[in-house]
Scaffold this active site. Structure first.
Site: not given
Ligand code: PNS
Length: 163
Positions: A16, A40, A89, A126
């Site tokens: 990250h 999650k 990745r 993670s």
């Molecule tokens: O590290 P991650 O778990 O891939 O992060 C995911 C996260 C929290 C960034 C993602 O779930 C997110 O953007 N959530 C907010 C809701 C949203 O806008 N979702 C995307 C539209 S499809």
């Protein structure tokens, strides 16, 4: 242009931090959005994840860190950001990110820039760090020292709680 680096950061890893550092070199400023993925189970609370991302990016003057609550495109709009930066990745990351990039381009609208993970961190996740840590394994190669210490405290606390 202001960029957003979104993620769960549970916990923040060297992978990250590599993407955040490279985004800070490309854009005027970067807001790290510490979000919650409803699919999650988290090791660290939002407050703990925020604190660890803040501690490990404190040396980057153009990077700030905020909690993401709600839609990412709304968060981007509130911060005047025109671009989302995602680390890539594997091919499976591309498949997933393409779908999100397309929907966010319409709903935002906001652009998405995908940065290839640096080779040394290109398979790190993670999820794997949490898995190894949950069995008491040493994850200090993959996360900054402050994060490794917090993981040890957390997993020792969990072992004691589980008897
Ligand atoms: O590290 P991650 O778990 O891939 O992060 C995911 C996260 C929290 C960034 C993602 O779930 C997110 O953007 N959530 C907010 C809701 C949203 O806008 N979702 C995307 C539209 S499809």
């Amino acid at each position: 242009m202001i960029a957003i680096c979104p993620g769960s950061f549970d916990p923040v890893t060297h992978g990250h931090l590599d993407i955040i550092t490279r985004a800070a070199a490309l854009f005027e400023s970067v807001v790290v959005a510490v979000g919650r993925n409803s699919a999650k189970n988290y090791l660290f609370s939002t407050e703990e994840r925020l604190e660890l991302v803040r501690a490990t990016t404190a040396h980057l003057p153009t990077v700030s860190v905020e909690a993401l609550d709600g839609l990412l495109v709304e968060f981007a709009r509130r911060h005047g950001a025109g671009v989302l930066v995602k680390g890539i990745r594997f091919a499976s990351d591309v498949d997933f990110e393409l779908q999100m990039a397309h929907i966010n381009a319409v709903v935002g609208p906001v652009e998405t820039v995908m940065l290839p993970a640096s080779p040394v961190w290109s398979t790190l996740s993670s999820t794997m760090v949490r898995e190894v840590a949950s069995y008491g394994g040493d994850v200090s190669a993959f996360v900054p020292d402050v994060v490794a210490r917090r993981i040890r405290q957390k997993t020792q606390g969990m072992e004691q709680a589980n008897g």
